[in-house]
Design an enzyme around this catalytic site. Sequence first.
Site, PDB file in Angstrom:
ATOM      1  CE  LYS A 174      -2.548   3.374   1.482  1.00  0.00           C
ATOM      2  NZ  LYS A 174      -1.695   4.464   1.017  1.00  0.00           N
ATOM      3  N   GLY A 189       6.121   5.342   8.536  1.00  0.00           N
ATOM      4  CA  GLY A 189       5.292   6.538   8.438  1.00  0.00           C
ATOM      5  C   GLY A 189       5.219   7.244   9.772  1.00  0.00           C
ATOM      6  CB  SER A 190       3.015   9.906  10.891  1.00  0.00           C
ATOM      7  OG  SER A 190       1.738   9.336  10.705  1.00  0.00           O
ATOM      8  CB  THR A 213      -0.285   6.254  10.417  1.00  0.00           C
ATOM      9  OG1 THR A 213      -0.672   7.509   9.873  1.00  0.00           O
ATOM     10  CG2 THR A 213      -0.884   5.144   9.590  1.00  0.00           C
ATOM     11  N   GLY A 214       0.968   4.881  13.012  1.00  0.00           N
ATOM     12  CA  GLY A 214       1.497   3.692  13.675  1.00  0.00           C
ATOM     13  C   GLY A 214       0.620   3.269  14.854  1.00  0.00           C
ATOM     14  CD  GLU A 219      11.815   0.556  10.903  1.00  0.00           C
ATOM     15  OE1 GLU A 219      12.531   1.482  11.304  1.00  0.00           O
ATOM     16  OE2 GLU A 219      12.035  -0.633  11.159  1.00  0.00           O
ATOM     17  CB  CYS A 277      12.720   8.662   8.890  1.00  0.00           C
ATOM     18  SG  CYS A 277      13.908   7.512   8.217  1.00  0.00           S
ATOM     19  CD  GLU A 319       9.151  13.088  11.948  1.00  0.00           C
ATOM     20  OE1 GLU A 319       7.982  12.682  11.932  1.00  0.00           O
ATOM     21  OE2 GLU A 319      10.107  12.431  11.531  1.00  0.00           O
TER      22      GLU A 319
HETATM   23  P1  NAD Z   1       1.729   8.785   7.209  1.00  0.00           P
HETATM   24  O1  NAD Z   1       1.652   8.024   8.483  1.00  0.00           O
HETATM   25  O2  NAD Z   1       0.771   9.906   7.027  1.00  0.00           O
HETATM   26  O3  NAD Z   1       1.466   7.815   5.975  1.00  0.00           O
HETATM   27  C1  NAD Z   1       2.250   6.660   5.805  1.00  0.00           C
HETATM   28  C2  NAD Z   1       1.410   5.615   5.114  1.00  0.00           C
HETATM   29  O4  NAD Z   1       0.349   5.254   5.980  1.00  0.00           O
HETATM   30  C3  NAD Z   1       0.773   6.070   3.802  1.00  0.00           C
HETATM   31  O5  NAD Z   1       0.821   5.023   2.859  1.00  0.00           O
HETATM   32  C4  NAD Z   1      -0.644   6.358   4.210  1.00  0.00           C
HETATM   33  O6  NAD Z   1      -1.570   6.208   3.165  1.00  0.00           O
HETATM   34  C5  NAD Z   1      -0.873   5.292   5.262  1.00  0.00           C
HETATM   35  N1  NAD Z   1      -1.967   5.618   6.200  1.00  0.00           N
HETATM   36  C6  NAD Z   1      -2.403   6.831   6.570  1.00  0.00           C
HETATM   37  N2  NAD Z   1      -3.452   6.705   7.424  1.00  0.00           N
HETATM   38  C7  NAD Z   1      -3.658   5.369   7.593  1.00  0.00           C
HETATM   39  C8  NAD Z   1      -4.576   4.603   8.360  1.00  0.00           C
HETATM   40  N3  NAD Z   1      -5.533   5.179   9.111  1.00  0.00           N
HETATM   41  N4  NAD Z   1      -4.467   3.266   8.295  1.00  0.00           N
HETATM   42  C9  NAD Z   1      -3.514   2.669   7.562  1.00  0.00           C
HETATM   43  N5  NAD Z   1      -2.641   3.343   6.791  1.00  0.00           N
HETATM   44  C10 NAD Z   1      -2.698   4.684   6.812  1.00  0.00           C
HETATM   45  O7  NAD Z   1       3.222   9.222   7.052  1.00  0.00           O
HETATM   46  P2  NAD Z   1       3.878  10.053   5.839  1.00  0.00           P
HETATM   47  O8  NAD Z   1       3.456  11.466   6.033  1.00  0.00           O
HETATM   48  O9  NAD Z   1       3.615   9.397   4.546  1.00  0.00           O
HETATM   49  O10 NAD Z   1       5.429   9.858   6.121  1.00  0.00           O
HETATM   50  C11 NAD Z   1       6.111  10.695   6.963  1.00  0.00           C
HETATM   51  C12 NAD Z   1       6.419  10.037   8.267  1.00  0.00           C
HETATM   52  O11 NAD Z   1       7.143   8.823   8.042  1.00  0.00           O
HETATM   53  C13 NAD Z   1       7.322  10.867   9.129  1.00  0.00           C
HETATM   54  O12 NAD Z   1       6.881  10.829  10.457  1.00  0.00           O
HETATM   55  C14 NAD Z   1       8.676  10.190   9.006  1.00  0.00           C
HETATM   56  O13 NAD Z   1       9.566  10.415  10.028  1.00  0.00           O
HETATM   57  C15 NAD Z   1       8.288   8.783   8.875  1.00  0.00           C
HETATM   58  N6  NAD Z   1       9.349   8.005   8.246  1.00  0.00           N
HETATM   59  C16 NAD Z   1      10.035   7.099   9.008  1.00  0.00           C
HETATM   60  C17 NAD Z   1      11.073   6.348   8.462  1.00  0.00           C
HETATM   61  C18 NAD Z   1      11.814   5.326   9.290  1.00  0.00           C
HETATM   62  O14 NAD Z   1      12.496   4.467   8.724  1.00  0.00           O
HETATM   63  N7  NAD Z   1      11.713   5.338  10.595  1.00  0.00           N
HETATM   64  C19 NAD Z   1      11.404   6.519   7.130  1.00  0.00           C
HETATM   65  C20 NAD Z   1      10.697   7.465   6.380  1.00  0.00           C
HETATM   66  C21 NAD Z   1       9.660   8.177   6.957  1.00  0.00           C
END
Ligand code: NAD
Length: 494
Positions: free
Chosen positions: A188, A241-242, A245-246, A264, A299, A398
């Site tokens: 996804k 991701g964020s 969401t995690g 992550e 990240c 962040e």
């Molecule tokens: P995000 O959490 O908004 O989205 C990430 C993914 O989650 C997307 O594919 C999105 O469609 C999906 N998503 C959103 N809402 C969801 C839900 N309710 N259920 C399931 N999936 C959902 O994050 P972003 O804005 O795309 O990415 C930025 C974040 O990612 C930052 O916080 C950054 O630090 C982090 N990041 C971490 C690493 C790492 O390795 N630790 C690497 C890159 C980015």
Amino acid sequence: MEQTQIDALRARPVAAFDHLIEGKYVPASDGGRLDIISPIDGTVMTTTAAGTVDDMQAAIASARAAFEDGRWAAQPPAARKKVLMKWADLIEANALELAVLGVRDNGTEIGMALKAEPGSAAGTIRYYAEALDKIYGEIAATPGDILGMIHKEPVGVVGAIIPWNFPMMIGAWKLGPALAMGNSVVLKPSETASLSLMRMAALALEAGLPPGVLNAITGEGRVVGEAMGLSMDVDVLVFTGSGATGRRLMEYSARSNMKRVYLELGGKSPNIVFADAPDLDAAAKVAAAGIFRNAGQVCVAGSRLLVEASVHDAFVAAVAKASEAMRVGDPLDVNTHIGAVNSEVQLKANLSFVETARAEGGQVITGGGRILQETGGYYMAPTIVTGVTRDATLSQKEVFGPVLGVTAFETEDEAIALANSTVYGLAGAAWTANLGRAHRMVRAVRTGVMHINTYGGADATVPLGGVGQSGNGSDKSLHAIEKYVNLKTAWIKL
Ligand code: NAD
């Protein structure tokens, strides 16, 4: 890398993307489409399928069937290796096309994108392809009349949710080990950066991955991501991701089949500069690159600069000079150092962090605002804020944008306390010529990665994972494989 080749690729219209299910391109069940906006100029460049819950369930059912009939999991390791190797070759052969497509979608400067995206994705997939027939089970130290064996079995169906900042690289961190171990995967990608990853997924099928082993669904996280999280038929969920969401994914798991969830997440990584650093000028340039490349959308970005008071003013001036020398602009120009912010929403969030920092007493010494608005794209000047206190918003939250907060410290203990004063623990760095201090910092700063006398840059051989609210488990290295296998004990009476 030739500018003319890049310009030719950028002039190509981008075809509309559909889901990839069971080796076929499939539109959304209700026909919905999602506009894909290029951050380079704010125009709609194409559309993707706006996935529905039914679409996600169809993709999961296909992946489950593919796993159960063994079309991939039961292939000999050498056969799986051959397919993954070929996939890596295809990614490399199409590297520039993939990179340009990705940059049009997410705004990363092309120099970095080419290396970090198809380049690193191919390297990662090859790394796991090479590893897959060198991973053995174990024989336990049992009494003589017992044979205790530990098998490593694929988990089944893996759901992989990917962010927008480095879709191919981060996608490969999940796909490489998951597929190498024989799992089926439903991917996804992020709604604001899906195109290059969708294209990369299609290349896997071209390389010989059987249909259904890798399905990919585009659309909004709160619709298709949630459906994946709540599925009773996904065994392991891997996510980058964020934190917000995690947190939801853990709830989805608890509300459904208690699937394993690996996260992550974000960071607020401290870049700690001591007065005894071997080369302060070099450190200043690396500090600027360590926060501002990819417009801070990294990240592990070194977003908190902690500087020993005796060198604070000179060092900050050097970082400001280095950042002002970085060219912000068209990410498809090979001379650009800092590309576009991924979306208008993200740009607005970045700017509001700067306003908050000002209101909390920080001094904006360079940057601070949107630039190049006439392009229609989303660009922001690299921004440095000094006088940021330990509890200020800019120290604690962040930004995920080109905003650096600077805090002075007097002693090593104070530097460690500042470094460890957030809920995060992803990455960090210390600059010092003192070997003892360097090792003390590696031990004392609570992060998944600690750099010494450098910032960023790591390859597939070492893990990347966070502690605290930066996540759990690791991507990259052989350790990542643990996420994609179940251990099974065979206890045999002889
Ligand atoms: P995000 O959490 O908004 O989205 C990430 C993914 O989650 C997307 O594919 C999105 O469609 C999906 N998503 C959103 N809402 C969801 C839900 N309710 N259920 C399931 N999936 C959902 O994050 P972003 O804005 O795309 O990415 C930025 C974040 O990612 C930052 O916080 C950054 O630090 C982090 N990041 C971490 C690493 C790492 O390795 N630790 C690497 C890159 C980015």
